[in-house]
Design an enzyme around this catalytic site. Structure first.
Site, mmCIF file in Angstrom:
data_model
loop_
_atom_site.group_PDB
_atom_site.id
_atom_site.type_symbol
_atom_site.label_atom_id
_atom_site.label_comp_id
_atom_site.label_asym_id
_atom_site.label_seq_id
_atom_site.Cartn_x
_atom_site.Cartn_y
_atom_site.Cartn_z
ATOM 1 N N HIS A 152 71.917 60.672 36.083
ATOM 2 C CA HIS A 152 71.253 61.216 34.888
ATOM 3 C C HIS A 152 70.082 62.113 35.272
ATOM 4 C CE1 HIS A 152 67.800 58.349 34.993
ATOM 5 N NE2 HIS A 152 68.684 57.434 35.339
ATOM 6 N N ASP A 189 64.455 57.632 40.435
ATOM 7 C CA ASP A 189 65.384 57.141 39.426
ATOM 8 C C ASP A 189 65.564 58.248 38.394
ATOM 9 O OD1 ASP A 189 66.749 55.788 37.407
ATOM 10 O OD2 ASP A 189 65.025 54.588 36.812
ATOM 11 N N ASP A 205 67.242 62.921 33.409
ATOM 12 C CA ASP A 205 65.881 62.639 32.950
ATOM 13 C C ASP A 205 65.181 61.600 33.818
ATOM 14 O OD1 ASP A 205 67.779 60.798 31.920
ATOM 15 O OD2 ASP A 205 66.329 60.096 30.438
ATOM 16 N N GLU A 234 69.243 59.692 29.468
ATOM 17 C CA GLU A 234 69.721 58.331 29.743
ATOM 18 C C GLU A 234 68.679 57.265 29.446
ATOM 19 O OE1 GLU A 234 70.305 54.750 32.414
ATOM 20 O OE2 GLU A 234 68.660 56.211 32.355
ATOM 21 N N GLU A 235 67.436 57.540 29.811
ATOM 22 C CA GLU A 235 66.424 56.497 29.791
ATOM 23 C C GLU A 235 66.033 56.038 28.389
ATOM 24 O OE1 GLU A 235 65.664 54.922 32.281
ATOM 25 O OE2 GLU A 235 65.635 56.134 34.086
ATOM 26 N N HIS A 241 60.152 53.139 36.690
ATOM 27 C CA HIS A 241 59.556 53.153 35.352
ATOM 28 C C HIS A 241 58.061 52.833 35.394
ATOM 29 C CE1 HIS A 241 63.699 52.351 33.211
ATOM 30 N NE2 HIS A 241 63.780 53.211 34.222
ATOM 31 N N ASP A 267 73.078 55.435 40.337
ATOM 32 C CA ASP A 267 71.848 55.014 39.651
ATOM 33 C C ASP A 267 71.426 53.587 39.987
ATOM 34 O OD1 ASP A 267 69.677 55.359 37.996
ATOM 35 O OD2 ASP A 267 70.758 54.899 36.153
#
Length: 489
Positions: free
Chosen positions: A77, A116, A79, A146-147, A460, A170
């Site tokens: 992904h 990530d 983002d 995605e997030e 994150h 991922d």
């Protein structure tokens, strides 16, 4: 220092990753990333297009002699999660990431790094631009957004892809192959109210409570680590403040992202000035309690109160009390482990965001589970908790999990290849986080899928970092798998 990562090995990945760090791409703002990807494809003479969901799809024909191999989809992904420490003024929509080498790791300067899934994306670009690696037909799927809800994967239309095998990049632990993942659903809560104009009583003061310095992290893969949730502990104290000191809540803001364990929270309360000394002592005592309970995990914990100007409005007392009681009662963290695999989290929830604005309290909770029935059971429990407090509750953004396939050909192939490449056996796992495999697999039944990646710690959060040596291991494994894909049936 920032450009030094381009000299790391394998250079093909790190050079592309450095370029990617210079492209702002927070979730829901990936326009620049899509332009970058399309321009990159044009410069490298790779066929590319963007679908209606904002995904970028590239394709590369097989190298000579490999035309009869099963076609492979490489997927990641675009983002990244935008999280920054308060010590920096970073605009994720305009500012590049500042990566740096920190011993055996690459991290960012006070922000999330975007490894990530930037490392996965960069590895796919490295495969596409290579003229030496032997492989069958390849499609590259770079998904959008995605997030925040896997919206790119959800919007991927059947028929866009022709591949038979999907390699998802991922995952975040070297030595592990993932064969399934959890599904999820958002529980969105609202308390609506009419704001009360605040006329201070003589001797009242306002205090701003700040809880921060927490590690936070991924609300799926880190949920079992016992890290503090800033919202839960702040409301734990607010209940005491209301009960013991008659505090009134004027404003609250905690958490920033639905899929990140909240690291910070702020609350503004009013009390009588005559209670200030005792109240500040209670703040210190609660700080000591938190350090005793979490000090071995949260080594930078901050909890403090400071006097500020009186607010103009307060939450109505009934709303305040209902909100505090409901949040204190709200389940947060691990709910159940998988009965047949008690070391793996099955079901969990993350009290992600609580914030007040004009006449509205908004709460977001992300429920994850590898069991569809348990996912909805916990969501229903949370719904009941807040409905009893008079709130409006809605479910949104539900996505399916990825069911394990123990007869997977790509899984068995990678289990054979792994020791040949690394000298050790792979650990086959089920992930308590949302991978896009579940959604893509629902639209492409029969697609054989596996997920793997290098070691990424603290995704994150601004502490995110990727282990340099594992990127090279990941790369060698990816290349070996592509070279070993079997022929079509």
């Amino acid at each position: 220092m920032s450009t030094a990562i381009k000299d790391l090995h394998p250079k093909a990945i790190w050079e592309n990753f450095y370029k990617l760090t210079q492209v702002p791409r927070p979730s829901e703002h990936e326009e620049k990333a899509r332009i970058f990807m399309l321009n990159w494809a044009e410069e490298n003479h790779i066929e590319a297009k963007m679908d209606e969901a904002g995904n970028i799809i590239m394709s590369k024909p097989a190298t000579p002699g490999m035309e009869n191999r099963k076609p492979v989809i490489l997927q990641g992904h675009m983002d990244m999660v935008p999280q920054a420490n308060k010590s920096v003024n970073h605009n994720f929509e305009t500012d590049p990431i500042l990566p740096r080498i920190d011993g055996e790791w690459v991290s960012a300067t006070e922000t999330t790094l975007g490894a990530d899934n930037g490392i996965g994306i960069s590895s796919i670009l490295a495969i596409l631009e290579s003229k030496e690696i032997q492989h069958g037909p390849i499609e590259a799927l770079f998904t959008n957004d995605e997030e925040t809800g896997m919206y790119g994967a959800i919007g991927l239309e059947p028929g866009e892809l022709q591949g038979e095998i999907l390699l998802n990049t991922d995952s975040e632990q070297d030595g592990e192959l993932y064969m399934s993942c959890a599904g999820g659903v958002d529980v969105n809560v609202e308390f609506k109210y009419k704001e009360e104009a605040y006329t201070p009583v003589a001797g009242e003061i306002a205090l701003k409570l700040t809880l921060g310095g927490l590690h936070g992290g991924h609300s799926g893969v880190d949920i079992h680590l016992g890290r503090m949730n800033a919202n839960k502990e702040m409301f734990r104290f607010l209940k005491e403040a209301v009960s013991e000191y008659g505090a009134r809540l004027a404003h609250y803001n905690g958490g920033t992202l639905r899929n990140a364990i909240p690291r910070e929270a702020e609350a503004v309360v009013t009390i009588l000035s005559e209670d200030k000394t005792d109240f500040m002592a209670a703040v210190d005592e609660f700080f000591s309690t938190l350090r005793r309970e979490y000090g071995f995990i949260e080594d930078r914990l901050v909890f403090k109160a400071e006097e500020i100007s009186l607010p103009k409005t307060l939450l109505p007392e009934e709303i305040q009390d209902d909100l505090i009681n409901a949040v204190v009662a709200c389940h947060n963290g691990v709910y159940r482990m998988i009965p047949d695999a008690p070391e793996v989290v099955e079901t969990s929830s993350n009290l992600s965001i609580v914030r007040t604005s004009e006449g509205l309290v908004e709460i977001q909770i992300l429920v994850r589970s590898s069991s569809e029935t348990m996912k909805m059971a916990l969501a229903s429990e949370l719904e009941s908790t807040f409905a009893l407090a008079g709130a409006r509750v809605e479910f949104d953004g539900a996505y399916p999990g990825w069911e394990p396939n123990f007869k997977s050909d790509i899984l068995n192939l990678m289990k054979k290849i792994y020791p040949r490449v690394t000298g050790k056996e792979a650990d086959v796992k089920m992930m308590h986080a949302g991978l896009e495999c579940g959604i893509i697999g629902a639209n492409y039944p029969g697609l054989d899928m596996i997920s793997f990646g290098p070691t990424i710690k603290h995704p994150h959060s601004p502490n995110e970092k990727v282990e340099i040596s594992t990127v090279e291991t990941f790369w060698k494994l990816l290349v070996a798998v592509l070279e070993s894909i079997p022929e079509k049936d």
